[in-house]
Design a protein around this motif. Sequence first.
Motif, PDB file in Angstrom:
ATOM      1  N   THR A   1       0.835  -1.201   0.000  1.00  0.00           N
ATOM      2  CA  THR A   1       0.000   0.000   0.000  1.00  0.00           C
ATOM      3  C   THR A   1       0.869   1.250   0.000  1.00  0.00           C
ATOM      4  O   THR A   1       0.624   2.207  -0.754  1.00  0.00           O
TER       5      THR A   1
ATOM      6  N   LYS B   1       2.536   1.630  -3.394  1.00  0.00           N
ATOM      7  CA  LYS B   1       1.638   2.161  -4.426  1.00  0.00           C
ATOM      8  C   LYS B   1       1.488   3.668  -4.271  1.00  0.00           C
ATOM      9  O   LYS B   1       1.463   4.418  -5.268  1.00  0.00           O
ATOM     10  N   GLY B   2       1.406   4.165  -3.019  1.00  0.00           N
ATOM     11  CA  GLY B   2       1.286   5.601  -2.808  1.00  0.00           C
ATOM     12  C   GLY B   2       2.460   6.360  -3.396  1.00  0.00           C
ATOM     13  O   GLY B   2       2.284   7.409  -4.034  1.00  0.00           O
ATOM     14  N   GLN B   3       3.679   5.845  -3.200  1.00  0.00           N
ATOM     15  CA  GLN B   3       4.865   6.509  -3.741  1.00  0.00           C
ATOM     16  C   GLN B   3       4.874   6.468  -5.268  1.00  0.00           C
ATOM     17  O   GLN B   3       5.226   7.442  -5.931  1.00  0.00           O
TER      18      GLN B   3
END
Length: 956
Positions: A515, A518-520
């Motif tokens: 998670t 994916k944010g980065q």
Amino acid sequence: MKRTVCYLLMGIFLLCAATAQGQIFNTKKNKDADELYNEAVQATRAGQYQKAITLSQQALKVRPDFVDQELLLGRLYMLTGNYPAARQFVHKVIQKSPNYRDAYLYAINIEMLTRNYIEAEKQANAALAQFKDDKEFMLRKMSILDATQRFQGGNVYAEELLEKFPGDTSMHKAYIGHYLTAGNFYRQRGITALAEQHYARALAMQPGNTEANSAITNMYLRSGNYQRAMEQLNAELANNPNSYDLLMRKLGLYQDMHDYPEALNLLQQILKLHPGDAKARSLDLSLRMEAAAWYANTDPYMLYSGILEKNPGNREALDKVIGMSFSRGAYREALAWINSGLKSSPNDQRLLGLKLDVLESDRKFGEAALLAERLLRAAPTAEKRQRYIGLRVASGREYLAQQQYDLALAEFETALRENPSDTAALDMAANTYITQKDYTRALDVLNNALSAHPGNPRFMMKKSSVLAETGRYDEAAAVAKELQARFPNNQRYSTFVSDMHLTAGRLFMQAEEFTLAKGQLVLVLENDPGNLEALNYLVNLESARKQYDSAVYYADIALQAHPDNKEMLLKKASVYTDSQQYAAANAINRQLMERYPYTTKYRTAYVDGLVAEGLAKWRNNRPDSAYPIFQEALAIDRKDSLALLNSMNILYARQSYDSALYFANEALRYYPDSENFLQRRALNLEGMKDYAGAARAADSLARRYPTADNKDYADLMASKGLRNQFGLYYLNSNYDYASTNYNIATVEYRRFFKKGSWAVRANYAGREQGTGLMGEAELYYTHNKSLYSYALASYGNEIVFPQLRLGYSIFKTFGKEIEGELGARYLKTDSANAITGVLSVAKPFGDFWVNLRGYFISDDGDFNTSFNLTTRYYMNRRQDYLSVIAGLGTSPDDRSRLIQFPQLSGLLTRSIAAGYQKTIKYRTTLGLFGTWINQKIEDNRYQNQYDIYITVQRKF
């Protein structure tokens, strides 16, 4: 009576011994052609060529049309130098199998080895006619053109090959090799222009080719064209400036040109790059002596040094020799002259300045810094201070390169004490801490640097990198974004922001923090929407999380920005495969394969995708849809093991055993040692009821892979080909109401045929009143898969045995494996005629089998019933079983009571029996059964009977 039993048991023993002996002496079987071929292959791999030839000849005697064996024999003759025989067998294979690719390769090789180039070219052309655009055959043809020195034709053919296979590495090598061969040919014959032309074509493909460059340079040297030779060497050095060999060749060329100053300068460069090279060190003296001899009367340096010998205080001569030494890079000599001058004038500022220049040029930064500090303290100026700081930084940089971190930091700190805001000292101090992974101190230095130089892009980028290394990604990104905001048109900073987020995303992925990762990565896309690396990571990440729709979404974004990206197309197909959308995956794989037909990776991906799609349909009970897909895969790659295996499995399930056998044989051609395919060949032969072939195949399998299962299957197949069976049976009955025993010995012969079996038996029983004999005939006949019959006819001499016994039953298999029986029995003795109706039902429950049979008996107007409940527990793949039987009443199938049947049929009889039957290697069956029978003959009177029944059966 006891003597009779002994004789009977002795006969059983002798018969079993004879059978076992026959088995022992018949175990050795003749090897089939496949076994001989496989042994020949193994001998070839071991280099035992004569043994392999002998085995091959034996195999061809067994199977004269064995094409693979003929080709192997041709290869063996080629390996042993018997080229006429090799040529004969290889050409025979080509005539029989024009599509056999390896045969053409061997044919070309034979002619090349015998220097029969015309025939070699003929075979190459025939191969290319059969296999159009086959790369290997085209390369063979190229080598034939080179061998026959037809270089002009070879030039045209080489260009055609390069145009046809522009990205193929092996084709590039062949192209270069052709032009080098041609260049060498023309060079050896003195045709310099053509030689140079061909070497140039090789260099155009591979600019750094050593052979071509060396050959061209040597041609220039031989012709005395030193200038062209120097230009050629400089072109080579441009690609590899530190090459020892090239530098030494250039040094030799300077010697040939008598350009000693350049030669000495170049030698110093070589010594710096290779300080430990003995040859270069030895040249330092010899080259100077050679130069001295050349310039003995003309060299100004020699003239001025001669003046100084006579007049050491001559300042003009001193300045000249110092300047000349310095310009030639002879720093030691220059320093020696300077020190000589300082002896008489120790505070001479000019000489001290020159000494500082020499020390710095000779990279003796520590000594230079000490001298610079002395000069600074004597007469401070901003220029001297900056030079002193620069020398301290240079000295620290040298220590840093040698990984002497403490000494390097000491130099940088000394420089910073002189000027705390010096950018070079701050930068190098930070680098030293970063190299040591001391990020805390590195950040302290960088913060000090930014305090002194706010907004300095270099320090900000470095700080952002250090923050990222310590896991402080948000702070790192904030610094990077500040730079991006300040310089919006500078792509470097935008790329730096993306790299920060990419690095963070990569590390989070490695830690399986999907998670956060994916944010980065999404932040990367916000900064750079088409960033292929981020999209690639996102596709991988979402696929790993089984979020296949999201993975396809990111793949589509990547393909919008990079529509022809092969790797992303392949990755998207992989996502479709993982999500079991095989048709979509294969559409992409097919597109890639058609676009790049000579790239193995895409062809393999398409084949793998087809196999996966076929397997999915096969698992979903859609074999008719799966089979064409496997065939399509085989059309592309005929060696694909999964496509071969599943094609034969589908055909086996359809009972198309002959077609399945074709695929099994085809698979074994490519994978001759595969246990799985060897098993499939045996199974299909079994399905075709070719039990002899199945037995040979199973025997080969068991010999190569002697596991328990394979040995067992080989025994089973060997037994299925047996049509005869011999049996011995012995029944012993004892009574508690009589002193005599009731014994029956039986000999049986049984013959198996396609629809069932028939048997004849002779029963013998000795009694005081005479010898009882009875002959029997028995038949089992299969009408179809669900219906079979049983029939029995017996005739005896009425001593012990009944006069006549007849029986017939028909058996029908219903759903859920329920079997029903309807039959009749007839029994005639001297005192009775009994007719019996028979009904039974049977059903298996896993390894258990249960049968309930009822007899409805009519004996001269008397009506009786009898019931038997039989249970069996099967073991060892249903070869062996334990049996328990419970009975009520006397049945006409009870062998021990047939003669007493009229007297016993009305009595209340109960019985219980147990037994065990064991089959050894599907040939020999042994059985032992015991029965207790209890009969109520009056209200309070009972009598008992005890039976022991022994069976021995042997197939042959």
